[in-house]
Write an enzyme that holds these catalytic residues in place. Structure first.
Site, PDB file in Angstrom:
ATOM      1  NE  ARG A   2      -4.198  -1.573   0.003  1.00  0.00           N
ATOM      2  CZ  ARG A   2      -4.300  -2.612  -0.819  1.00  0.00           C
ATOM      3  NH1 ARG A   2      -3.278  -2.909  -1.627  1.00  0.00           N
ATOM      4  NH2 ARG A   2      -5.387  -3.351  -0.832  1.00  0.00           N
TER       5      ARG A   2
ATOM      6  CD  GLU B 268      -2.000   3.490  -5.793  1.00  0.00           C
ATOM      7  OE1 GLU B 268      -3.014   2.858  -6.134  1.00  0.00           O
ATOM      8  OE2 GLU B 268      -0.968   2.929  -5.400  1.00  0.00           O
TER       9      GLU B 268
ATOM     10  CG  HIS C  76      -2.030  -0.528  -6.863  1.00  0.00           C
ATOM     11  ND1 HIS C  76      -2.693   0.160  -5.871  1.00  0.00           N
ATOM     12  CD2 HIS C  76      -1.981  -1.821  -6.454  1.00  0.00           C
ATOM     13  CE1 HIS C  76      -3.030  -0.696  -4.907  1.00  0.00           C
ATOM     14  NE2 HIS C  76      -2.611  -1.898  -5.244  1.00  0.00           N
TER      15      HIS C  76
END
Length: 378
Positions: A208, A237, A254
């Protein structure tokens, strides 16, 4: 029965149509009007699921086709009597293979052997355990840090984070995001930790974004700290710090867990959970969904060394294919999500059938997750 599914969940339409009427919707943002008469919602990590999204809606079940759940307010769902399931471990193999692809690229570029490096793994869950197993199969030393597991008395030689920072040449993060509490991981890699890394260390974040303090990392890099950085996840993000992207060695949108197999596992896991929830339990064999791999088989002569492993790994997936597109569009609104939505098909190492004339090579490749067999040379 109406089921909303994220439009980027592979096989979701076909599978969930066995259970009811399926509507595919964008995950960011979810069209709220569609929730008014829906019974179930299947999401990915881009969708924030909480009271503000679902209060007053008839949703009875939420599934997320992801291993992580920090985008879901599980406590509120439980309070509201809404069923929930995630897909733990669905993309663990994919993330491990992303890390290997990155490390082998850096090793080739910088001229070092992974056997001469110590890898510190922070977070020893589904990803961390698999990464440890594959590294140790290659004879690469690992150090493990996982305070929750250590405190529970789980099996493993767990070390402190300070010890990993002191001794690891490569530090890779695979933790959930906890914003507070005794096992807080928000900004676990803060400025103090980053400055304490060994000169020339490699820092990897594929869990993360906020586990690594992006502002502190940029400060250290701008000041000339000798550090190689691999970031698949970013604070804020789908926005990201474009200046930071220009400073890191590998930057991707990601997608570390985005193999076809990983996505399919996520979908099938929540499908099976929902089918059980409504009393129509069904099971799906993954190989009945997946297409034939691009490469049928290849032949490998002799033992397995690092350059050969690098060629095999990058034949299946070379991380640079995802680094370059992000750099081209970074900072343009909407492009981060477009890269994820339109992601090129990517397979796992198990899709590659390798015929080896060296028994030890075949054995090692199998331990690493390849589909390898030994056929002696004639």
């Amino acid at each position: 029965m109406k089921i909303l599914v994220d439009e980027n969940m592979p096989y979701a339409r076909d599978l969930f149509s066995r259970l009811g009427e399926v509507t595919a919707v964008p995950g960011r943002p979810i069209p709220v009007a569609q929730l008014a008469d829906a019974d179930a919602l299947m999401v990915r990590s881009v969708t924030k699921v909480n009271e503000s999204l679902l209060a007053g809606k008839p949703i009875k079940f939420v599934g997320t086709a992801t291993a992580g759940t920090d985008h879901v307010d599980e406590a509120w769902l439980k309070q509201a009597g809404i069923g929930f399931s995630a897909a733990p471990g669905c993309n663990a193999i994919a993330v491990v293979e992303y890390v290997f692809s990155s490390l082998l690229m850096l090793a080739e570029r910088d001229g070092f052997s992974l056997h001469d490096r110590t890898v510190g793994i922070v977070g020893v869950g589904n990803v961390g355990r698999r990464l440890q197993a594959r590294l140790e199969a290659l004879g690469i030393k690992t150090l493990l840090c996982d305070p929750p597991r250590a405190d529970r008395g789980d099996e493993g030689d767990f070390r402190s984070l300070d010890e990993l920072v002191q001794h690891a040449d490569i530090l890779t993060f695979h933790t959930p995001l906890f914003k507070d509490g005794p096992y807080k991981t928000l900004h676990l890699a803060d400025e103090k930790l980053i400055r304490s890394l060994k000169p020339g260390a490699i820092l990897i974040n594929a869990c993360r974004g906020a586990v690594v303090d992006n502002t502190a990392l940029l400060t250290c890099l701008n000041e000339g700290q000798k550090l190689s950085v691999v970031l698949d996840v970013w604070e804020g993000e789908p926005e990201l710090n474009v200046e930071l992207l220009t400073k890191v060695d590998i930057g991707t949108p990601h997608i570390a867990g985005y193999t076809l197999e990983g996505k399919a596992r996520g979908t099938t896991q929540v499908f099976e959970a929902y089918s059980k929830f409504i009393g129509h339990e069904q099971h799906v064999a993954l190989d009945t969904l997946l297409p034939a791999p691009e490469f049928g088989r290849i032949t490998l002569h002799g033992p397995l060394d690092q350059p050969t492993l690098k060629r095999l790994v990058h034949l299946v997936y070379d991380v640079r294919r995802d680094d370059a597109p992000l750099r081209k569009v970074a900072g343009i609104p909407g492009e981060f999500d477009k890269l994820r939505k339109n992601y090129l098909e990517r397979r796992e190492w198990s899709s590659l059938y390798v015929i080896c004339d060296d028994a030890s090579a075949a054995s090692l490749l199998c331990k690493l997750g390849f589909n390898a067999v030994h056929h002696p040379a004639r």
